[in-house]
Design a protein around this motif. Structure first.
Motif, PDB file in Angstrom:
ATOM      1  N   GLN A 172      71.078  75.802  20.750  1.00 42.93           N
ATOM      2  CA  GLN A 172      69.971  76.843  20.504  1.00 42.93           C
ATOM      3  C   GLN A 172      69.487  76.826  21.785  1.00 42.93           C
ATOM      4  O   GLN A 172      69.349  76.203  22.817  1.00 42.93           O
ATOM      5  CB  GLN A 172      69.012  76.244  19.534  1.00 42.93           C
ATOM      6  CG  GLN A 172      68.481  74.823  19.748  1.00 42.93           C
ATOM      7  CD  GLN A 172      67.542  74.510  18.817  1.00 42.93           C
ATOM      8  OE1 GLN A 172      66.689  75.327  18.149  1.00 42.93           O
ATOM      9  NE2 GLN A 172      67.549  73.158  18.289  1.00 42.93           N
ATOM     10  N   LYS A 173      68.890  78.029  22.179  1.00 41.53           N
ATOM     11  CA  LYS A 173      68.331  78.427  23.239  1.00 41.53           C
ATOM     12  C   LYS A 173      66.830  78.385  22.970  1.00 41.53           C
ATOM     13  O   LYS A 173      65.805  79.104  22.053  1.00 41.53           O
ATOM     14  CB  LYS A 173      68.531  79.879  24.089  1.00 41.53           C
ATOM     15  CG  LYS A 173      69.822  79.919  24.492  1.00 41.53           C
ATOM     16  CD  LYS A 173      70.229  81.213  25.449  1.00 41.53           C
ATOM     17  CE  LYS A 173      71.624  81.163  25.823  1.00 41.53           C
ATOM     18  NZ  LYS A 173      71.685  80.216  27.085  1.00 41.53           N
ATOM     19  N   LEU A 174      65.847  77.665  24.049  1.00 46.16           N
ATOM     20  CA  LEU A 174      64.718  77.452  24.146  1.00 46.16           C
ATOM     21  C   LEU A 174      63.844  77.550  25.224  1.00 46.16           C
ATOM     22  O   LEU A 174      64.261  77.087  26.479  1.00 46.16           O
ATOM     23  CB  LEU A 174      64.244  76.292  23.345  1.00 46.16           C
ATOM     24  CG  LEU A 174      65.015  75.724  22.171  1.00 46.16           C
ATOM     25  CD1 LEU A 174      64.864  73.942  21.787  1.00 46.16           C
ATOM     26  CD2 LEU A 174      64.176  76.435  20.786  1.00 46.16           C
ATOM     27  N   THR A 175      62.702  78.255  25.032  1.00 48.53           N
ATOM     28  CA  THR A 175      61.740  77.991  26.428  1.00 48.53           C
ATOM     29  C   THR A 175      61.321  76.449  26.592  1.00 48.53           C
ATOM     30  O   THR A 175      61.357  75.837  25.655  1.00 48.53           O
ATOM     31  CB  THR A 175      60.776  78.932  26.421  1.00 48.53           C
ATOM     32  OG1 THR A 175      59.801  78.331  25.249  1.00 48.53           O
ATOM     33  CG2 THR A 175      60.973  80.359  26.069  1.00 48.53           C
ATOM     34  N   GLU A 176      60.814  76.289  27.770  1.00 46.27           N
ATOM     35  CA  GLU A 176      60.345  75.035  28.060  1.00 46.27           C
ATOM     36  C   GLU A 176      59.138  74.329  27.154  1.00 46.27           C
ATOM     37  O   GLU A 176      59.376  73.441  26.547  1.00 46.27           O
ATOM     38  CB  GLU A 176      59.870  74.778  29.450  1.00 46.27           C
ATOM     39  CG  GLU A 176      59.505  73.406  29.931  1.00 46.27           C
ATOM     40  CD  GLU A 176      59.037  73.328  31.403  1.00 46.27           C
ATOM     41  OE1 GLU A 176      58.732  72.179  31.765  1.00 46.27           O
ATOM     42  OE2 GLU A 176      59.118  74.153  32.033  1.00 46.27           O
ATOM     43  N   PRO A 177      58.167  75.388  26.737  1.00 51.99           N
ATOM     44  CA  PRO A 177      57.325  74.734  25.734  1.00 51.99           C
ATOM     45  C   PRO A 177      58.154  74.466  24.315  1.00 51.99           C
ATOM     46  O   PRO A 177      57.507  73.584  23.569  1.00 51.99           O
ATOM     47  CB  PRO A 177      56.118  75.889  25.753  1.00 51.99           C
ATOM     48  CG  PRO A 177      56.140  76.504  26.905  1.00 51.99           C
ATOM     49  CD  PRO A 177      57.767  76.508  27.480  1.00 51.99           C
ATOM     50  N   GLN A 178      58.891  75.506  23.915  1.00 56.77           N
ATOM     51  CA  GLN A 178      59.459  75.298  22.811  1.00 56.77           C
ATOM     52  C   GLN A 178      60.437  74.255  22.540  1.00 56.77           C
ATOM     53  O   GLN A 178      60.299  73.524  21.578  1.00 56.77           O
ATOM     54  CB  GLN A 178      60.341  76.650  22.414  1.00 56.77           C
ATOM     55  CG  GLN A 178      59.877  77.967  22.273  1.00 56.77           C
ATOM     56  CD  GLN A 178      60.405  79.307  22.173  1.00 56.77           C
ATOM     57  OE1 GLN A 178      61.700  79.213  22.635  1.00 56.77           O
ATOM     58  NE2 GLN A 178      60.400  80.083  21.244  1.00 56.77           N
ATOM     59  N   LEU A 179      60.965  73.713  23.730  1.00 58.31           N
ATOM     60  CA  LEU A 179      61.777  72.754  23.810  1.00 58.31           C
ATOM     61  C   LEU A 179      60.984  71.310  23.431  1.00 58.31           C
ATOM     62  O   LEU A 179      61.307  70.446  22.837  1.00 58.31           O
ATOM     63  CB  LEU A 179      62.520  72.715  25.025  1.00 58.31           C
ATOM     64  CG  LEU A 179      63.251  70.955  25.587  1.00 58.31           C
ATOM     65  CD1 LEU A 179      64.335  71.072  24.353  1.00 58.31           C
ATOM     66  CD2 LEU A 179      63.626  71.138  27.023  1.00 58.31           C
ATOM     67  N   LEU A 180      59.754  71.258  24.091  1.00 58.37           N
ATOM     68  CA  LEU A 180      58.806  70.002  23.990  1.00 58.37           C
ATOM     69  C   LEU A 180      58.536  70.155  22.445  1.00 58.37           C
ATOM     70  O   LEU A 180      58.452  68.916  21.921  1.00 58.37           O
ATOM     71  CB  LEU A 180      57.733  70.166  24.803  1.00 58.37           C
ATOM     72  CG  LEU A 180      58.032  69.831  26.355  1.00 58.37           C
ATOM     73  CD1 LEU A 180      56.943  70.178  27.315  1.00 58.37           C
ATOM     74  CD2 LEU A 180      58.542  68.271  26.496  1.00 58.37           C
ATOM     75  N   ASP A 181      58.086  71.434  21.940  1.00 60.86           N
ATOM     76  CA  ASP A 181      57.511  71.288  20.695  1.00 60.86           C
ATOM     77  C   ASP A 181      58.826  70.746  19.494  1.00 60.86           C
ATOM     78  O   ASP A 181      58.215  70.095  18.632  1.00 60.86           O
ATOM     79  CB  ASP A 181      57.382  72.576  20.255  1.00 60.86           C
ATOM     80  CG  ASP A 181      56.021  72.963  20.998  1.00 60.86           C
ATOM     81  OD1 ASP A 181      55.297  71.961  21.478  1.00 60.86           O
ATOM     82  OD2 ASP A 181      55.497  74.128  20.916  1.00 60.86           O
ATOM     83  N   PHE A 182      59.961  71.338  19.886  1.00 60.02           N
ATOM     84  CA  PHE A 182      61.133  70.926  19.002  1.00 60.02           C
ATOM     85  C   PHE A 182      61.337  69.554  18.967  1.00 60.02           C
ATOM     86  O   PHE A 182      61.529  68.871  17.943  1.00 60.02           O
ATOM     87  CB  PHE A 182      62.215  71.728  19.445  1.00 60.02           C
ATOM     88  CG  PHE A 182      63.623  71.271  18.675  1.00 60.02           C
ATOM     89  CD1 PHE A 182      63.833  71.814  17.412  1.00 60.02           C
ATOM     90  CD2 PHE A 182      64.548  70.423  19.277  1.00 60.02           C
ATOM     91  CE1 PHE A 182      65.058  71.458  16.868  1.00 60.02           C
ATOM     92  CE2 PHE A 182      65.732  70.126  18.546  1.00 60.02           C
ATOM     93  CZ  PHE A 182      65.903  70.749  17.517  1.00 60.02           C
ATOM     94  N   LEU A 183      61.512  68.800  20.095  1.00 56.67           N
ATOM     95  CA  LEU A 183      61.595  67.383  20.355  1.00 56.67           C
ATOM     96  C   LEU A 183      60.427  66.476  19.681  1.00 56.67           C
ATOM     97  O   LEU A 183      60.842  65.578  19.192  1.00 56.67           O
ATOM     98  CB  LEU A 183      62.049  66.975  21.617  1.00 56.67           C
ATOM     99  CG  LEU A 183      63.220  67.661  22.349  1.00 56.67           C
ATOM    100  CD1 LEU A 183      63.277  67.297  23.917  1.00 56.67           C
ATOM    101  CD2 LEU A 183      64.388  67.290  21.983  1.00 56.67           C
ATOM    102  N   ARG A 184      59.228  67.173  19.801  1.00 56.67           N
ATOM    103  CA  ARG A 184      58.240  66.249  19.357  1.00 56.67           C
ATOM    104  C   ARG A 184      58.306  66.234  17.900  1.00 56.67           C
ATOM    105  O   ARG A 184      57.700  65.140  17.254  1.00 56.67           O
ATOM    106  CB  ARG A 184      56.898  66.674  19.714  1.00 56.67           C
ATOM    107  CG  ARG A 184      56.477  66.560  21.343  1.00 56.67           C
ATOM    108  CD  ARG A 184      55.073  66.835  21.657  1.00 56.67           C
ATOM    109  NE  ARG A 184      54.583  66.798  22.906  1.00 56.67           N
ATOM    110  CZ  ARG A 184      54.654  67.525  23.949  1.00 56.67           C
ATOM    111  NH1 ARG A 184      54.571  68.967  23.442  1.00 56.67           N
ATOM    112  NH2 ARG A 184      54.131  67.195  25.113  1.00 56.67           N
ATOM    113  N   LYS A 185      58.721  67.068  16.924  1.00 57.68           N
ATOM    114  CA  LYS A 185      58.699  67.430  15.712  1.00 57.68           C
ATOM    115  C   LYS A 185      59.830  66.560  15.008  1.00 57.68           C
ATOM    116  O   LYS A 185      59.827  66.197  13.624  1.00 57.68           O
ATOM    117  CB  LYS A 185      58.829  68.805  15.287  1.00 57.68           C
ATOM    118  CG  LYS A 185      57.712  69.421  15.648  1.00 57.68           C
ATOM    119  CD  LYS A 185      58.033  71.055  15.082  1.00 57.68           C
ATOM    120  CE  LYS A 185      56.916  72.190  15.693  1.00 57.68           C
ATOM    121  NZ  LYS A 185      57.015  73.456  15.261  1.00 57.68           N
ATOM    122  N   LEU A 186      60.584  65.812  15.886  1.00 52.79           N
ATOM    123  CA  LEU A 186      61.761  65.271  15.321  1.00 52.79           C
ATOM    124  C   LEU A 186      61.463  63.837  14.844  1.00 52.79           C
ATOM    125  O   LEU A 186      60.529  63.076  15.468  1.00 52.79           O
ATOM    126  CB  LEU A 186      63.220  65.133  16.434  1.00 52.79           C
ATOM    127  CG  LEU A 186      63.689  66.336  16.438  1.00 52.79           C
ATOM    128  CD1 LEU A 186      64.499  66.221  17.745  1.00 52.79           C
ATOM    129  CD2 LEU A 186      64.153  67.003  15.581  1.00 52.79           C
TER     130      LEU A 186
END
Length: 508
Positions: A494-508
């Motif tokens: 998936q393609k993510l912006t930098e803020p989206q990447l951090l949000d995605f990883l934090r939710k795991l």
């Protein structure tokens, strides 16, 4: 070539860990860290603070606390002298060995021990010989120098034995009590609740789960009263610790061994009964009849078990106060939901141990399955020169605890990296460095390769390191500001912006 063939250059010797020691390596050390961090967390919730005591102490501390006649003190301690407390030059200032010794004893540079007394006597003899030679005449120069050298060597040898004999700690309870006395902790709000963890040293025969450098986690409650609730809470705490670790097959055994009022009478009764069956016991148990009859109850010799089963039980011979205390401890454990088994053979051999004693066993350790032992020791602080002080504590064999967790399948820990960054191109390298910094700051483990790799090689390396995700950064990702995140478990991207990447990883 010179005479003969040139000798093949010898390879440097390969060093290995000393017998009875070993290296703890990743990923196993992650399990050790989890166990120790759990101890910090659980013990902290019970109001315990961590104490860190020295690796070595005066030998006399352990001799007095563990017992001069025990195997630990007699055979298993690593002891040595801490340098030289007296120098040759000091003989120019003091004319008598006794004056020199008195000064060093007052200053604490040397201690009153049998070893020091023997060394001082040898020193007196050597010094007298030295002075006699200095005053003598008529000998040849060579003969005089030989005799003089012998005298100096004798003095030097004696000096080397004068000082403080120290020992690598075989356990930590004595050190904690010494610290309690030295730092006047009896003036703090009582009781003082302390815990520790670290290496101990005993020269035992190495075997599964037992090493010459081994690790313990322990706790001590010093001062205050001897309320049964204190004993129960200490046991509750260690059981909560094992429960948090999901240790399997845990069993708590408890007993009361009385106090100075009732135990001596029981010991004499036990000795009398053992003497009646002495010829049916092995050599070790026969010896213990005289030295320490309680230790016979520890015997694991198969042929002695039926005999021991018929011996008097200490619970039937407790004084009124000890019986009431034991009953109250059991009630307190029941109130806390702690399941226990009474084991009348669970004893402690030293005089300062009293009343509550307990042991915890676990699966996966064979016949030697104890992972924790503890009990009340109200006389130890006073024995070490402190004021009368109540005390109770325990020690966990961390090596055996780790082994039990591994054997029962509860030793798994998360390994690998959260993110592996596969970067391609100089522009992407700078972005990759910034991304790694931000991800690490957010608490994620990140592997950033130092050189550019081909895409296939990068994915292979990420897989070997057990990474969960690969962050792919190339010129397109940098230009668009959209980073590609690949999930290695299923291959999805998936393609993510930098803020989206951090949000995605934090939710795991």
């Amino acid at each position: 070539m010179s005479e003969g063939a040139v000798k093949k250059e010898e390879k440097p010797r390969k060093f290995q860990a000393i017998r009875g020691t070993r290296d703890l390596l990743p990923p196993e050390t992650a399990l050790w860290n989890r166990v120790e961090q759990t101890a910090h967390q659980v013990f902290g919730t019970f109001g315990f603070g961590e104490i860190r005591v020295p690796i070595f102490e005066a030998t006399e501390l352990f001799a007095r606390s563990i017992g001069e006649d025990t195997d630990v003190v007699g055979k298993e301690m690593y002891s040595f002298f801490e340098g030289r407390a007296v120098e040759m030059s000091e003989f120019e200032e003091l004319t008598k060995v006794d004056e020199l010794a008195a000064e060093k004893l007052r200053s604490g540079e040397i201690h009153h021990t049998e070893q020091t007394s023997r060394a001082l006597e040898r020193l007196r003899i050597a010094v007298q010989r030295y002075r006699t030679l200095l005053a003598s005449s008529g000998k040849s120069e060579t003969a005089f120098l030989n005799e003089f050298s012998k005298a100096v060597r004798s003095i030097t040898a004696a000096l080397d034995r004068i000082g403080v004999e120290v020992t690598l700690r075989p356990e930590a309870t004595a050190s904690v009590c010494r610290a309690y006395i030295e730092h006047s902790m009896q003036q703090l709000p009582q009781p003082v609740k302390l815990y520790y963890m670290g290496p101990m040293f005993r020269r035992e025969r190495p075997q599964k789960g037992r090493y010459r450098q081994f690790y313990q986690i322990g706790a001590e409650v010093l001062g205050g009263g001897d309320a049964p609730a204190i004993d129960a809470e200490v046991i509750e705490m260690v059981m909560a610790f094992f429960d948090r670790l999901e240790l399997q097959g845990v069993q708590l055994d408890i007993n009361s061994i009385g106090d100075k009022n009732c135990r001596p009478k029981y010991v004499e009764l036990l000795r009398a009964e053992l003497l009646k069956v002495k010829d049916k016991l092995g050599a070790d148990s026969q010896r213990r009849i005289e030295t320490n009859p309680l230790r016979v109850l520890d015997s694991k010799v198969e042929s002695e078990q039926a005999i021991i089963a018929k011996l008097p039980r200490i619970a039937d011979h407790l004084c009124e106060e000890c019986a009431a205390h034991y009953a109250a401890v059991k009630r307190q454990l029941e109130m806390r939901g702690v399941i226990y088994h009474e084991n009348w053979r669970l004893v402690r051999g030293l005089d300062y141990y009293m009343r509550t004693t307990f042991e915890i066993t676990a699966k996966g350790l064979g016949s030697q399955n104890a992972v924790c032992g503890g009990g009340r020791y109200d006389g130890l602080v006073e024995l070490l020169g402190g004021p009368p002080t109540k005390g109770i504590g325990f020690a966990i064999g961390e090596d055996r605890l780790i082994l039990s967790l591994q054997e029962s399948g509860k030793g798994a820990v998360a390994t690998g990296r959260d993110v592996y960054i596969a970067w391609m191109g100089e522009r992407a390298h700078a972005t990759a460095i910034r991304a790694a910094k931000d991800l690490r700051k957010a608490g994620f483990s990140v592997e950033l390769p130092p050189v550019e790799q081909k895409f296939g090689k990068a994915l292979g390396q990420a897989d070997k390191l057990g990474a969960k995700y690969t962050l792919i950064l190339g010129d397109n990702e940098v230009s668009e500001g959209l980073w590609t995140l690949k999930t290695l478990a299923d291959g999805s991207q998936q393609k993510l912006t930098e803020p989206q990447l951090l949000d995605f990883l934090r939710k795991l």
